[in-house]
Motif scaffolding. Sequence first.
Motif, PDB file in Angstrom:
ATOM      1  N   THR A 292      22.041  -6.281  33.885  1.00  0.00           N
ATOM      2  CA  THR A 292      23.081  -7.500  33.932  1.00  0.00           C
ATOM      3  C   THR A 292      22.854  -8.378  34.969  1.00  0.00           C
ATOM      4  O   THR A 292      23.226  -9.384  34.959  1.00  0.00           O
ATOM      5  N   ILE A 293      22.199  -7.956  35.946  1.00  0.00           N
ATOM      6  CA  ILE A 293      21.925  -8.770  37.162  1.00  0.00           C
ATOM      7  C   ILE A 293      21.153  -9.960  36.814  1.00  0.00           C
ATOM      8  O   ILE A 293      21.796 -11.323  37.332  1.00  0.00           O
ATOM      9  N   PRO A 294      20.165 -10.010  36.270  1.00  0.00           N
ATOM     10  CA  PRO A 294      19.255 -11.465  35.792  1.00  0.00           C
ATOM     11  C   PRO A 294      19.999 -12.207  34.735  1.00  0.00           C
ATOM     12  O   PRO A 294      20.065 -13.252  34.827  1.00  0.00           O
ATOM     13  N   VAL A 295      20.663 -11.532  33.880  1.00  0.00           N
ATOM     14  CA  VAL A 295      21.483 -12.264  32.854  1.00  0.00           C
ATOM     15  C   VAL A 295      22.767 -13.207  33.783  1.00  0.00           C
ATOM     16  O   VAL A 295      22.882 -14.211  33.254  1.00  0.00           O
ATOM     17  N   GLN A 296      23.377 -12.415  34.308  1.00  0.00           N
ATOM     18  CA  GLN A 296      24.490 -13.079  35.234  1.00  0.00           C
ATOM     19  C   GLN A 296      23.848 -14.091  36.154  1.00  0.00           C
ATOM     20  O   GLN A 296      24.543 -15.077  36.243  1.00  0.00           O
ATOM     21  N   GLY A 297      22.851 -13.801  36.622  1.00  0.00           N
ATOM     22  CA  GLY A 297      22.400 -14.916  37.644  1.00  0.00           C
ATOM     23  C   GLY A 297      21.816 -16.160  36.780  1.00  0.00           C
ATOM     24  O   GLY A 297      21.894 -17.235  37.383  1.00  0.00           O
ATOM     25  N   GLN A 298      21.092 -15.971  35.830  1.00  0.00           N
ATOM     26  CA  GLN A 298      20.762 -17.122  35.013  1.00  0.00           C
ATOM     27  C   GLN A 298      22.094 -17.958  34.384  1.00  0.00           C
ATOM     28  O   GLN A 298      21.819 -19.128  34.317  1.00  0.00           O
ATOM     29  N   LEU A 299      22.967 -17.311  34.005  1.00  0.00           N
ATOM     30  CA  LEU A 299      24.104 -17.815  33.525  1.00  0.00           C
ATOM     31  C   LEU A 299      24.879 -18.748  34.881  1.00  0.00           C
ATOM     32  O   LEU A 299      25.306 -19.992  34.311  1.00  0.00           O
ATOM     33  N   GLU A 300      24.720 -18.153  36.060  1.00  0.00           N
ATOM     34  CA  GLU A 300      25.424 -19.052  37.013  1.00  0.00           C
ATOM     35  C   GLU A 300      24.666 -20.317  37.394  1.00  0.00           C
ATOM     36  O   GLU A 300      25.133 -21.121  37.463  1.00  0.00           O
TER      37      GLU A 300
ATOM     38  N   GLY B 160      21.000   0.311  28.480  1.00  0.00           N
ATOM     39  CA  GLY B 160      19.395   0.463  28.899  1.00  0.00           C
ATOM     40  C   GLY B 160      19.046  -0.999  29.501  1.00  0.00           C
ATOM     41  O   GLY B 160      19.687  -1.677  30.158  1.00  0.00           O
ATOM     42  N   THR B 161      17.943  -1.574  28.738  1.00  0.00           N
ATOM     43  CA  THR B 161      17.398  -2.719  29.264  1.00  0.00           C
ATOM     44  C   THR B 161      17.862  -4.082  28.574  1.00  0.00           C
ATOM     45  O   THR B 161      17.343  -5.213  28.616  1.00  0.00           O
ATOM     46  N   MET B 162      18.684  -3.777  27.423  1.00  0.00           N
ATOM     47  CA  MET B 162      19.394  -4.836  26.622  1.00  0.00           C
ATOM     48  C   MET B 162      20.492  -5.134  27.126  1.00  0.00           C
ATOM     49  O   MET B 162      21.584  -4.260  27.438  1.00  0.00           O
ATOM     50  N   VAL B 163      20.810  -6.651  27.085  1.00  0.00           N
ATOM     51  CA  VAL B 163      22.061  -7.322  27.397  1.00  0.00           C
ATOM     52  C   VAL B 163      22.491  -8.357  26.580  1.00  0.00           C
ATOM     53  O   VAL B 163      21.701  -8.870  25.790  1.00  0.00           O
ATOM     54  N   ILE B 164      23.742  -8.150  25.735  1.00  0.00           N
ATOM     55  CA  ILE B 164      24.006  -8.956  24.745  1.00  0.00           C
ATOM     56  C   ILE B 164      25.518  -9.559  25.257  1.00  0.00           C
ATOM     57  O   ILE B 164      26.462  -8.944  25.744  1.00  0.00           O
TER      58      ILE B 164
END
Length: 128
Positions: free
Chosen positions: A11-19, A78-82
Amino acid sequence: MNSTIDSTDATIPVQGQLEAYNACDIDTFMQFWAGDCQYYAFPDELLANGAAEIRERHIVRFKEPNLQGKLLKRMAVGTMVIDQEVVTRTFPEGPGEVDVIAIYEIDKGKIAKAWFKMGQPRLHAPAD
């Protein structure tokens, strides 16, 4: 099989790109994408192949004055984030919002693939 990344880390890169998306900060946004990443309209329409194409798409998007992605719900396995989001945008017809489901595949701490399912845009009522 031992995975080197758990759901929390994914979730770290997903949250980072959203911010970074919400800050319209293209340089920070791109730090979360792999160089050979792929960006799809769900399920299989390739919209951008590689970081350079994703960057070009978002340079244009980041010029929208009201751009904002609001996270409603996130799940990770795992390595998938939705993510389930409501995105405020300036459409050709005017300002509005759209429901979005974003699916991210993370590899080595970066977004390797992403799929986006968009709902129908809802235009905001004109200001009086």
